[in-house]
Design a protein around this motif. Sequence first.
Motif, PDB file in Angstrom:
ATOM      1  N   CYS A  25       0.838  -1.249   0.061  1.00  0.00           N
ATOM      2  CA  CYS A  25      -0.012   0.055   0.069  1.00  0.00           C
ATOM      3  C   CYS A  25       0.797   1.284  -0.099  1.00  0.00           C
ATOM      4  N   THR A  26       0.301   2.145  -0.449  1.00  0.00           N
ATOM      5  CA  THR A  26       0.722   3.521  -0.321  1.00  0.00           C
ATOM      6  C   THR A  26      -0.200   4.592   0.265  1.00  0.00           C
ATOM      7  N   ILE A  27       0.102   5.707   0.916  1.00  0.00           N
ATOM      8  CA  ILE A  27      -0.638   6.509   1.703  1.00  0.00           C
ATOM      9  C   ILE A  27      -0.814   7.953   0.963  1.00  0.00           C
ATOM     10  N   ASP A  28      -1.753   8.831   1.101  1.00  0.00           N
ATOM     11  CA  ASP A  28      -1.945   9.973   0.751  1.00  0.00           C
ATOM     12  C   ASP A  28      -2.919  10.633   1.684  1.00  0.00           C
ATOM     13  N   PHE A  29      -3.132  11.865   1.427  1.00  0.00           N
ATOM     14  CA  PHE A  29      -4.051  12.650   2.545  1.00  0.00           C
ATOM     15  C   PHE A  29      -4.788  13.788   1.585  1.00  0.00           C
ATOM     16  N   MET A  30      -5.900  13.739   2.195  1.00  0.00           N
ATOM     17  CA  MET A  30      -6.748  15.214   1.662  1.00  0.00           C
ATOM     18  C   MET A  30      -7.327  15.644   2.795  1.00  0.00           C
ATOM     19  N   CYS A  31      -7.383  17.139   2.697  1.00  0.00           N
ATOM     20  CA  CYS A  31      -8.114  18.126   3.740  1.00  0.00           C
ATOM     21  C   CYS A  31      -9.181  18.558   3.016  1.00  0.00           C
ATOM     22  N   VAL A  32     -10.470  18.453   3.395  1.00  0.00           N
ATOM     23  CA  VAL A  32     -11.845  19.069   2.948  1.00  0.00           C
ATOM     24  C   VAL A  32     -12.298  19.619   4.294  1.00  0.00           C
TER      25      VAL A  32
END
Length: 178
Positions: free
Chosen positions: A59-66
């Motif tokens: 797996c890889t990880i990423d982030f979003m902020c809403v």
Amino acid sequence: MHQDLKKILISEEEIQAAAKRIAAQIDADYKGESIVFVGLLKGSVQFMADLLKHVESMCTIDFMCVSSYGGGTKSTGRVNIIKDLSEPIDDKNVIIVEDIIDSGHTLSFITKYFAAKNARSVRICTLLNKPSRREVEIDVDYIGFEVPDEFVVGYGLDFREYYRNLPYIGVLKPEIYG
Ligand code: IMP
Ligand code: MG
């Protein structure tokens, strides 16, 4: 227990057991396919970290902020992107990691947004689910706990940015947010 809380709803031990259980479910479902975990900032940070420790899939990880909240305790229904993904997700298997699903507006927006970016698959993993408050229908694939219609804090979840550090989920005293 923190002095601003009325009670602890979900203990640290219960949360850790849920993280393990969900990670095993995910590994079984993806059977060796690789996964992009997208954590929604800032509430998912503690859960994302604990969940990932038990995931064995590539797996890889990423982030979003809403944001859909104007600092209060009710959703406005409008969703703004504050921080977008840092890598493309076309043809990837994405699992969105969220702290709590309430009205469903945030996740409804993000699943459509990811579909438009041509993700191969998009699933939703949430620590907490408040089905009684749903305003838009969404399919939730992995759920830690169903919670009643009470404003909860801790383990990533905030009230006015505070209480994210608590290792458990608790219910605030009404006089704190009233
Ligand atoms: P939705 O768009 O209404 O589903 O809102 C989801 C977001 O609202 C979550 O990511 C939380 O940040 C916030 N939220 C909803 N209910 C609670 C709660 O009880 N405590 C803290 N934050 C909440
Ligand atoms: Mg929040």
